[in-house]
Design an enzyme around this catalytic site. Structure first.
Site, PDB file in Angstrom:
ATOM      1  N   LYS A 167       6.859 -12.199   1.215  1.00  0.00           N
ATOM      2  CA  LYS A 167       6.670 -10.762   0.996  1.00  0.00           C
ATOM      3  C   LYS A 167       7.741 -10.206   0.051  1.00  0.00           C
ATOM      4  CE  LYS A 167       5.545  -6.495   1.455  1.00  0.00           C
ATOM      5  NZ  LYS A 167       5.092  -5.648   2.489  1.00  0.00           N
ATOM      6  N   CYS A 171       8.302   0.565  -0.697  1.00  0.00           N
ATOM      7  CA  CYS A 171       8.468  -0.900  -0.652  1.00  0.00           C
ATOM      8  C   CYS A 171       9.319  -1.492  -1.762  1.00  0.00           C
ATOM      9  CB  CYS A 171       7.095  -1.565  -0.650  1.00  0.00           C
ATOM     10  SG  CYS A 171       6.250  -1.317   0.910  1.00  0.00           S
ATOM     11  N   ALA A 225       5.035   0.150 -18.745  1.00  0.00           N
ATOM     12  CA  ALA A 225       6.316   0.866 -18.813  1.00  0.00           C
ATOM     13  C   ALA A 225       6.087   2.289 -18.321  1.00  0.00           C
ATOM     14  CB  ALA A 225       6.815   0.865 -20.249  1.00  0.00           C
ATOM     15  N   GLU A 254       2.422  -8.074   5.326  1.00  0.00           N
ATOM     16  CA  GLU A 254       1.302  -7.279   4.826  1.00  0.00           C
ATOM     17  C   GLU A 254       1.510  -7.000   3.333  1.00  0.00           C
ATOM     18  OE1 GLU A 254      -1.607  -6.131   6.234  1.00  0.00           O
ATOM     19  OE2 GLU A 254      -1.783  -5.714   4.103  1.00  0.00           O
ATOM     20  N   PHE A 255       0.434  -7.118   2.564  1.00  0.00           N
ATOM     21  CA  PHE A 255       0.563  -6.926   1.110  1.00  0.00           C
ATOM     22  C   PHE A 255      -0.209  -5.703   0.609  1.00  0.00           C
ATOM     23  CE2 PHE A 255       1.349 -11.408   1.976  1.00  0.00           C
ATOM     24  CZ  PHE A 255       2.525 -11.635   1.284  1.00  0.00           C
ATOM     25  N   LEU A 256      -0.704  -4.849   1.517  1.00  0.00           N
ATOM     26  CA  LEU A 256      -1.524  -3.720   1.057  1.00  0.00           C
ATOM     27  C   LEU A 256      -0.698  -2.748   0.213  1.00  0.00           C
ATOM     28  CD1 LEU A 256      -0.846  -0.924   2.820  1.00  0.00           C
ATOM     29  CD2 LEU A 256      -2.133  -2.130   4.567  1.00  0.00           C
ATOM     30  N   GLY A 282       8.709   3.491  -7.666  1.00  0.00           N
ATOM     31  CA  GLY A 282       9.212   4.182  -6.478  1.00  0.00           C
ATOM     32  C   GLY A 282       8.451   3.687  -5.267  1.00  0.00           C
ATOM     33  N   LYS A 319       3.117   7.560  -6.799  1.00  0.00           N
ATOM     34  CA  LYS A 319       2.024   6.991  -7.593  1.00  0.00           C
ATOM     35  C   LYS A 319       0.743   7.732  -7.202  1.00  0.00           C
ATOM     36  CE  LYS A 319       0.330   3.207  -4.778  1.00  0.00           C
ATOM     37  NZ  LYS A 319      -0.027   1.801  -4.739  1.00  0.00           N
ATOM     38  N   GLU A 326      -0.314   1.273  -1.078  1.00  0.00           N
ATOM     39  CA  GLU A 326      -0.709   2.645  -0.773  1.00  0.00           C
ATOM     40  C   GLU A 326      -1.706   3.100  -1.830  1.00  0.00           C
ATOM     41  OE1 GLU A 326       2.581   5.305  -0.088  1.00  0.00           O
ATOM     42  OE2 GLU A 326       3.619   3.767   1.051  1.00  0.00           O
TER      43      GLU A 326
END
Ligand code: UDX
Length: 458
Positions: free
Chosen positions: A210, A266, A258, A154-156, A263, A330, A158
């Site tokens: 992945k 993943c 930058a 899975e590449f989703l 964090g 994030k 957050e």
């Protein structure tokens, strides 16, 4: 076809809700009964834009249900996704405890032909081992039930998980047989614009895809953070460097910001797992990923040092009031995993600073992590946090911080340092307002200008 999703965290719940939205019957399973209770009551246990609405809608339309009961779920489903957490062990390698436990439960209780899909991020070779593991369980049960194992990472992201799942840029299927390939292609067809997005490969390549993608993203970020450090040391501006680099179509513009470092659940975990895979398989360390990881750790340390050295000229940071804007790793999530804020909070409390913390959604989770104490104040908004502050530390680039009235913020403060860990603002306008502004990778001449500007405002 009834779909079972084992593991109702970010990936499992979002995937389940999106399949249900496309009209499938979906059962989401989790061994955490409290979580299932919450979900059955219509509450999503974490913040993800649009998810609660999607879950409610599909629950109401009876396409999405929640359970902790494997037996009941496996009696109905013939397609099963495993989306359990695969956290880090202390040596950085991937902890597969939840994965093996889920697979064993499936092997013990399945009684009809099954397609089992690995959605969890798993080290190269796990699908192959899993096939043998499942076969052994079925042999012990004296069952000849056919099954297929597919790797479908899975590449989703957050914060944009629904969008990423409904409109994926690629679907990776590590598959060895035509039958599961046909089922999964049919399932994903409504999500893609054209067939070139469907990537069929062997399971080991799918598994590595992945890790390789996340490691590349992390490498770009750490590379830019190293360039930013050079800018600070030698008088450059990382914004100009980024703009110049991103005009080259071979480089592109993404993941070149930058900041205080990456964090989340993943990137840090996956580079460590990939490092462990390289050490184990190639019998040598990964020099590249070691550097990516170290630069990332160094980044938050350097940021703290910048704050401390500013206050060293003002009698030290002890008893100073520091506002922190943004606590989640994030924007658009309340996830605190590997969030730089937790490191900064700990370090500044050790230095006896008073902290005024604000985040649009993550405060309840931070409160649950930190014992209630006199030197922390949880604030209602950015203005509240800025009251009497000697410095503001911006650690997450939430959109609402762009909208604040910075003149008003400055008036509320006691001293005017602004440490922008995400380069959300620019030096000149901030200096004009009267802040002593410190971005990441902004040259020392700019700092001098902002110090001059501070003098002229006071
Ligand atoms: C990541 C991958 O993007 C996603 O494909 C995978 O499925 C899961 O891991 P996520 O952890 O949600 O997603 O966050 P992402 O948006 O990729 O950001 C990761 C971290 O990198 C954040 O801390 C972010 O602040 C930081 N980052 C990102 C930068 O510091 N600079 C950048 O230019 C981009």
């Amino acid at each position: 076809m009834i779909i079972l999703i084992v593991g109702s965290g970010y990936v499992g719940l979002v995937t389940g809700a999106c399949f249900a939205e496309k009209g499938h019957q979906v059962i989401c399973l989790d061994i955490d009964q409290e979580k299932i209770k919450l979900l059955n009551a219509g509450n999503v246990p974490f913040y993800e834009p649009g998810l609660e609405e999607l879950v409610h809608k599909n629950m109401e339309q009876k396409r999405l249900t929640f359970t902790s009961n494997y037996e009941e779920a496996l009696a109905k489903a013939s397609l099963c996704f495993i989306a359990v957490a695969t956290p880090s062990l202390s040596d950085g390698s991937c902890d597969l405890t939840y994965y093996w436990s889920a697979l064993s439960q499936i092997g013990q209780l399945m009684h009809q032909e099954m397609v089992i899909v690995n959605k969890s991020t798993l080290p190269m070779g796990t699908s192959k081992q899993a096939k043998n593991h499942l076969q052994l369980i079925l042999n012990k049960r004296k069952k000849k039930t056919p099954f297929h194992l597919v790797s479908n990472p899975e590449f989703l992201r957050e914060g944009s998980a629904i969008q990423d799942s409904m409109y994926p840029d690629r679907i990776v299927l590590g598959v060895e047989h035509a039958h599961p390939e046909k089922i999964l292609k049919g399932l994903y067809l409504p999500f893609i614009k054209d067939g070139s997005q469907m990537l069929i490969m062997d399971p080991a390549s799918a598994e590595l895809s992945k890790y390789a993608a996340n490691a590349m993203l992390a490498t770009r970020v750490s590379f830019m953070n190293e360039m930013a450090a050079l800018c600070e040391a030698n008088g450059g501006n990382i914004h100009h460097v980024k703009t110049s680099m991103s005009k080259d179509p071979r480089i592109g513009k993404f993941y070149l910001d930058a900041g205080i470092g990456f964090g989340g659940s993943c990137l840090p975990k996956d580079i460590r797992a990939l490092k462990a895979m390289i050490a184990q398989s190639l019998d040598r360390p990964s020099l590249l990923l070691e550097a990516v990881d170290q630069i990332n750790i160094q980044q938050r340390h350097d940021f703290k040092e910048k704050v401390l050295s500013y206050f060293a000229k003002k009698g030290g940071i002890a008893q100073k009031t520091i506002a922190i804007w943004g606590l989640s790793f994030k924007p658009n999530t309340d996830d605190l995993r590997e969030a730089p804020s937790l490191y900064l909070i700990e370090q500044l409390l050790n230095q006896k600073a008073f902290l005024r913390l604000y985040d649009p959604v993550a405060l309840p989770k931070v409160k649950a992590l930190l014992p209630s104490q006199d030197d922390i104040c949880f604030c209602q908004d950015p203005y509240d946090a800025a009251q009497g502050a000697d410095a503001i530390l911006l650690l997450t680039e939430w959109a609402e911080f762009r909208e604040v009235n910075l003149d008003k913020i400055r008036q509320l403060m006691h001293d005017f340092a602004f440490f922008d860990g995400r380069n959300l603002f620019r030096n000149d306008p901030m200096a004009e307002i009267g802040f002593n502004y410190f971005g990441i990778g902004i040259n020392s001449q700019d700092h001098e200008l902002s110090e001059m500007s501070e003098a002229s405002h006071s």
